[in-house]
Write a protein that holds these residues in place. Structure first.
Motif, PDB file in Angstrom:
ATOM      1  N   ILE A 340       0.798  -1.185   0.068  1.00 50.18           N
ATOM      2  CA  ILE A 340       0.063  -0.097  -0.062  1.00 50.18           C
ATOM      3  C   ILE A 340       0.902   1.131   0.192  1.00 50.18           C
ATOM      4  O   ILE A 340       1.831   1.396   0.868  1.00 50.18           O
ATOM      5  CB  ILE A 340      -0.792  -0.148   1.333  1.00 50.18           C
ATOM      6  N   ALA A 341       0.792   2.216  -1.001  1.00 46.58           N
ATOM      7  CA  ALA A 341       1.420   3.391  -1.276  1.00 46.58           C
ATOM      8  C   ALA A 341       0.882   4.196   0.027  1.00 46.58           C
ATOM      9  O   ALA A 341      -0.177   4.488   0.345  1.00 46.58           O
ATOM     10  CB  ALA A 341       1.253   4.000  -2.350  1.00 46.58           C
ATOM     11  N   HIS A 342       1.968   4.993   0.645  1.00 48.65           N
ATOM     12  CA  HIS A 342       1.723   5.762   1.712  1.00 48.65           C
ATOM     13  C   HIS A 342       2.559   6.964   1.788  1.00 48.65           C
ATOM     14  O   HIS A 342       3.769   6.999   1.440  1.00 48.65           O
ATOM     15  CB  HIS A 342       2.108   5.046   3.100  1.00 48.65           C
ATOM     16  N   PRO A 343       1.933   8.092   2.099  1.00 43.10           N
ATOM     17  CA  PRO A 343       2.622   9.446   2.048  1.00 43.10           C
ATOM     18  C   PRO A 343       4.097   9.575   2.923  1.00 43.10           C
ATOM     19  O   PRO A 343       4.882  10.102   2.584  1.00 43.10           O
ATOM     20  CB  PRO A 343       1.812  10.582   2.296  1.00 43.10           C
ATOM     21  N   VAL A 344       4.107   8.935   4.103  1.00 43.27           N
ATOM     22  CA  VAL A 344       5.285   8.683   4.903  1.00 43.27           C
ATOM     23  C   VAL A 344       6.015   7.621   4.784  1.00 43.27           C
ATOM     24  O   VAL A 344       7.179   7.625   4.654  1.00 43.27           O
ATOM     25  CB  VAL A 344       4.643   9.019   6.400  1.00 43.27           C
ATOM     26  N   GLU A 345       5.184   6.588   4.664  1.00 43.42           N
ATOM     27  CA  GLU A 345       6.153   5.191   4.587  1.00 43.42           C
ATOM     28  C   GLU A 345       6.648   4.690   3.216  1.00 43.42           C
ATOM     29  O   GLU A 345       7.409   4.203   3.236  1.00 43.42           O
ATOM     30  CB  GLU A 345       5.031   3.953   5.141  1.00 43.42           C
ATOM     31  N   GLY A 346       6.067   5.555   2.350  1.00 39.91           N
ATOM     32  CA  GLY A 346       6.502   5.316   1.018  1.00 39.91           C
ATOM     33  C   GLY A 346       5.625   4.210   0.459  1.00 39.91           C
ATOM     34  O   GLY A 346       4.686   4.242  -0.255  1.00 39.91           O
ATOM     35  N   SER A 347       5.783   3.208   1.051  1.00 38.43           N
ATOM     36  CA  SER A 347       4.832   1.898   0.898  1.00 38.43           C
ATOM     37  C   SER A 347       4.959   0.896   2.010  1.00 38.43           C
ATOM     38  O   SER A 347       6.024   1.069   2.745  1.00 38.43           O
ATOM     39  CB  SER A 347       4.872   1.142  -0.334  1.00 38.43           C
ATOM     40  N   PHE A 348       3.836   0.113   2.495  1.00 35.96           N
ATOM     41  CA  PHE A 348       4.011  -0.862   3.516  1.00 35.96           C
ATOM     42  C   PHE A 348       3.182  -2.136   3.139  1.00 35.96           C
ATOM     43  O   PHE A 348       2.445  -2.030   2.172  1.00 35.96           O
ATOM     44  CB  PHE A 348       3.774  -0.380   4.686  1.00 35.96           C
ATOM     45  N   LYS A 349       3.511  -3.250   3.553  1.00 30.25           N
ATOM     46  CA  LYS A 349       2.875  -4.492   3.269  1.00 30.25           C
ATOM     47  C   LYS A 349       1.721  -4.608   4.205  1.00 30.25           C
ATOM     48  O   LYS A 349       1.769  -4.325   5.368  1.00 30.25           O
ATOM     49  CB  LYS A 349       3.877  -5.782   3.450  1.00 30.25           C
ATOM     50  N   ALA A 350       0.688  -5.181   3.714  1.00 33.99           N
ATOM     51  CA  ALA A 350      -0.609  -5.129   4.402  1.00 33.99           C
ATOM     52  C   ALA A 350      -1.314  -6.599   3.802  1.00 33.99           C
ATOM     53  O   ALA A 350      -0.913  -7.213   2.748  1.00 33.99           O
ATOM     54  CB  ALA A 350      -1.362  -4.230   4.378  1.00 33.99           C
ATOM     55  N   LEU A 351      -2.226  -6.999   4.578  1.00 38.49           N
ATOM     56  CA  LEU A 351      -2.876  -8.348   4.343  1.00 38.49           C
ATOM     57  C   LEU A 351      -3.877  -7.787   3.164  1.00 38.49           C
ATOM     58  O   LEU A 351      -4.422  -6.728   3.215  1.00 38.49           O
ATOM     59  CB  LEU A 351      -3.547  -8.786   5.452  1.00 38.49           C
ATOM     60  N   GLY A 352      -3.976  -8.478   2.286  1.00 40.58           N
ATOM     61  CA  GLY A 352      -5.075  -8.493   1.061  1.00 40.58           C
ATOM     62  C   GLY A 352      -6.460  -8.692   1.851  1.00 40.58           C
ATOM     63  O   GLY A 352      -6.666  -8.942   3.069  1.00 40.58           O
ATOM     64  N   PHE A 353      -7.178  -8.686   0.788  1.00 35.77           N
ATOM     65  CA  PHE A 353      -8.949  -8.884   1.306  1.00 35.77           C
ATOM     66  C   PHE A 353      -9.068 -10.597   1.146  1.00 35.77           C
ATOM     67  O   PHE A 353      -9.225 -11.158   0.324  1.00 35.77           O
ATOM     68  CB  PHE A 353      -9.778  -8.356   0.006  1.00 35.77           C
ATOM     69  N   PRO A 354      -9.724 -10.837   2.475  1.00 38.80           N
ATOM     70  CA  PRO A 354      -9.759 -12.373   2.576  1.00 38.80           C
ATOM     71  C   PRO A 354     -11.277 -12.673   2.147  1.00 38.80           C
ATOM     72  O   PRO A 354     -11.292 -14.049   1.904  1.00 38.80           O
ATOM     73  CB  PRO A 354      -9.955 -12.468   4.148  1.00 38.80           C
ATOM     74  N   VAL A 355     -12.016 -11.775   1.369  1.00 39.85           N
ATOM     75  CA  VAL A 355     -13.127 -12.331   0.809  1.00 39.85           C
ATOM     76  C   VAL A 355     -12.951 -11.647  -0.523  1.00 39.85           C
ATOM     77  O   VAL A 355     -12.706 -10.320  -0.586  1.00 39.85           O
ATOM     78  CB  VAL A 355     -14.446 -11.979   1.637  1.00 39.85           C
ATOM     79  N   LYS A 356     -13.467 -12.243  -1.600  1.00 38.90           N
ATOM     80  CA  LYS A 356     -13.172 -11.764  -2.971  1.00 38.90           C
ATOM     81  C   LYS A 356     -14.581 -11.393  -3.817  1.00 38.90           C
ATOM     82  O   LYS A 356     -15.415 -12.419  -3.589  1.00 38.90           O
ATOM     83  CB  LYS A 356     -12.707 -12.744  -3.834  1.00 38.90           C
ATOM     84  N   LEU A 357     -14.970 -10.376  -4.273  1.00 41.46           N
ATOM     85  CA  LEU A 357     -16.204 -10.315  -5.082  1.00 41.46           C
ATOM     86  C   LEU A 357     -15.700  -9.946  -6.586  1.00 41.46           C
ATOM     87  O   LEU A 357     -14.676  -9.377  -6.992  1.00 41.46           O
ATOM     88  CB  LEU A 357     -16.637  -8.927  -4.728  1.00 41.46           C
ATOM     89  N   SER A 358     -16.367 -10.972  -7.428  1.00 44.10           N
ATOM     90  CA  SER A 358     -16.073 -11.158  -8.822  1.00 44.10           C
ATOM     91  C   SER A 358     -16.119  -9.900  -9.859  1.00 44.10           C
ATOM     92  O   SER A 358     -15.557  -9.326 -10.583  1.00 44.10           O
ATOM     93  CB  SER A 358     -16.746 -12.303  -9.311  1.00 44.10           C
ATOM     94  N   ALA A 359     -17.408  -9.298  -9.532  1.00 40.49           N
ATOM     95  CA  ALA A 359     -17.977  -7.874 -10.309  1.00 40.49           C
ATOM     96  C   ALA A 359     -17.449  -6.534  -9.664  1.00 40.49           C
ATOM     97  O   ALA A 359     -17.226  -5.881 -10.467  1.00 40.49           O
ATOM     98  CB  ALA A 359     -19.347  -8.026 -10.636  1.00 40.49           C
ATOM     99  N   THR A 360     -17.607  -6.634  -8.360  1.00 43.10           N
ATOM    100  CA  THR A 360     -17.062  -5.398  -7.886  1.00 43.10           C
ATOM    101  C   THR A 360     -15.961  -5.655  -6.879  1.00 43.10           C
ATOM    102  O   THR A 360     -16.065  -5.266  -5.372  1.00 43.10           O
ATOM    103  CB  THR A 360     -18.206  -4.782  -7.119  1.00 43.10           C
ATOM    104  N   PRO A 361     -14.902  -5.808  -7.222  1.00 39.79           N
ATOM    105  CA  PRO A 361     -13.557  -6.273  -6.302  1.00 39.79           C
ATOM    106  C   PRO A 361     -13.128  -5.173  -5.375  1.00 39.79           C
ATOM    107  O   PRO A 361     -13.178  -3.923  -5.769  1.00 39.79           O
ATOM    108  CB  PRO A 361     -12.539  -6.694  -7.223  1.00 39.79           C
ATOM    109  N   GLN A 362     -12.693  -5.410  -4.297  1.00 43.18           N
ATOM    110  CA  GLN A 362     -12.198  -4.219  -3.578  1.00 43.18           C
ATOM    111  C   GLN A 362     -10.974  -3.758  -3.766  1.00 43.18           C
ATOM    112  O   GLN A 362     -10.154  -4.320  -4.760  1.00 43.18           O
ATOM    113  CB  GLN A 362     -11.910  -4.945  -1.935  1.00 43.18           C
ATOM    114  N   VAL A 363     -10.827  -2.457  -3.606  1.00 45.93           N
ATOM    115  CA  VAL A 363      -9.604  -1.769  -3.813  1.00 45.93           C
ATOM    116  C   VAL A 363      -9.262  -0.990  -2.732  1.00 45.93           C
ATOM    117  O   VAL A 363      -9.867  -0.500  -1.863  1.00 45.93           O
ATOM    118  CB  VAL A 363      -9.745  -0.784  -5.301  1.00 45.93           C
TER     119      VAL A 363
END
Length: 394
Positions: A340-363
């Motif tokens: 995940i891009a972040h204004p201070v961290e630059g980027s950091f690792k995070a867990l993804g989305f544990p449930v997936k939607l095929s037509a309207t995926p999370q972002v």
């Protein structure tokens, strides 16, 4: 950014801190809700300063893990002017989530009855340690206490050892999931009634509500369940065992799998013994059974046993640590690690989305916000609606 996600157009006010409320609101934000995190002055959510380590910035990795897809505004709810700004936000909101001890929200002037008068369509979710009523209602709400008092701690760990809790905070995270479930149900109900309602969840009720096997055992036998280590209450053998080079797990959870297991390890002699004849008998005699099986498992490596058992159709797997699990091909194939891009961290690792939607995926529409990062922006939005005066330029 176009937002066509399921909760697009739903505004959530996150007036919570630490874990249960923030996790609930992050789940809603991941589904497209406009989540506005209302934070106290100076320190903000106390989890910003929690944990004993940092990445680059001042916010803790714990805060970063629980607060993506939110905007932040600082409001001192004890100050009349800021409380009026909060009331203006309530008039635009669909959901409010708070996780203070019962009575705190009322003392701040942001209790359910007060806010419902401003917005009858409001869904108000309150997460606490023990719920709004009952003799334990005013006790502090911590996951450890909920696990202890729900009965959960009495049934986890190693037999005859000191009590242990589930390291994953099932009370905190479970109450967040139950609250999100209640909020979504209340949104659907509002489509019929036109009115919001109060949703309550608690760490205690979550820990108890997830104790499905344990309560079934108690009501079925009259005896409180005891710790079983890695074993299962409903099936045997089903647990961790030691190979020649370490530990692995397997699950012979029915008669077909039991017979397949015996064939793999060469112990068909156990198949016709009355005390192991069916699953019920094996559960009753689980301790004796696993002691009879242990010598066989010590003859080969964990990897060899896992491969052999899987080839025979018996569920099995290695015991991975988090470094191994997060680096696994399957974890990445399921998109469970993201940067995940972040204004201070630059980027950091995070867990993804544990449930997936095929037509309207999370972002990830927003990284975890800096304290008051969106305060001016949100005030301008309220001013444009005529709900507060236009904020003065600094």
């Amino acid at each position: 950014m176009t937002n066509n996600q399921p909760l697009a157009g739903i505004r959530v006010l996150d007036v919570s801190q630490v874990m249960a409320g923030p996790f609930c609101c992050m789940l809603l934000g991941d589904m497209g809700a406009d989540v506005i995190k209302v934070e106290p002055p100076q320190v903000g959510d106390s989890s910003r300063r929690s944990m004993g380590f940092r990445l680059k910035g001042e916010d803790s990795p714990g805060f970063l893990a629980l607060n993506r897809n939110k905007r932040s505004i600082v409001l001192d709810l004890k100050a009349p002017a800021d409380r009026d700004t909060f009331y203006a936000l309530v008039k635009t909101a669909d959901v409010v989530v708070e996780n203070g001890r019962p009575g705190v929200a009322d003392r701040l002037g942001i209790g359910y009855d007060t806010l419902r008068a401003l917005n009858p369509r409001l869904i108000y979710a309150s997460i606490s340690g023990f719920g709004p009523g009952g003799p334990w209602a005013t006790r502090p709400g911590y996951d450890l206490i909920a696990q202890a008092m729900s009965g959960l701690m009495s049934a986890v760990g190693i037999p005859d050892q000191e009590p242990v809790k589930n390291t994953t905070p099932v009370g905190d995270l479970g109450s967040a999931l139950f609250a999100a479930y209640g909020i979504l149900s209340a949104i659907l109900a509002r489509q019929t009634t036109g009115e919001g309602q109060l949703v309550t969840a608690s760490l205690f009720e979550a820990a108890l509500g997830l104790s499905i096997w344990e309560t079934a055992e108690f009501w079925g036998t009259g005896k409180s369940p005891q710790p079983l280590g890695s074993a299962n209450r409903m099936s045997a053998p089903y647990q961790a065992v030691e190979a020649s080079d370490g530990w692995f797990v397997f699950a012979a959870a029915n008669q077909k799998l039991w017979l397949a297991l015996l064939a793999v390890i060469g112990r068909q002699d156990l198949a016709d013994l009355p005390r192991f004849l069916d699953n019920s008998a094996r559960v009753t005699n689980a301790r004796e059974l696993i002691e009879l099986l242990r010598p066989s498992f010590r003859t080969r490596t964990a990897a060899e046993w896992v491969d052999a058992l899987l080839a025979a159709g018996v569920p099995s797997g290695p015991i991975l640590n988090y470094e191994q699990s997060l680096a696994s091909e399957h974890t990445h194939a399921r998109a469970m690690v993201q940067d995940i891009a972040h204004p201070v961290e630059g980027s950091f690792k995070a867990l993804g989305f544990p449930v997936k939607l095929s037509a309207t995926p999370q972002v990830v529409r927003f990284p975890p916000p800096l304290l008051d990062e969106h305060g001016t922006e949100i005030r301008h939005e309220l001013a444009d609606k005529g709900l507060i005066a236009e904020p003065q330029a600094a």
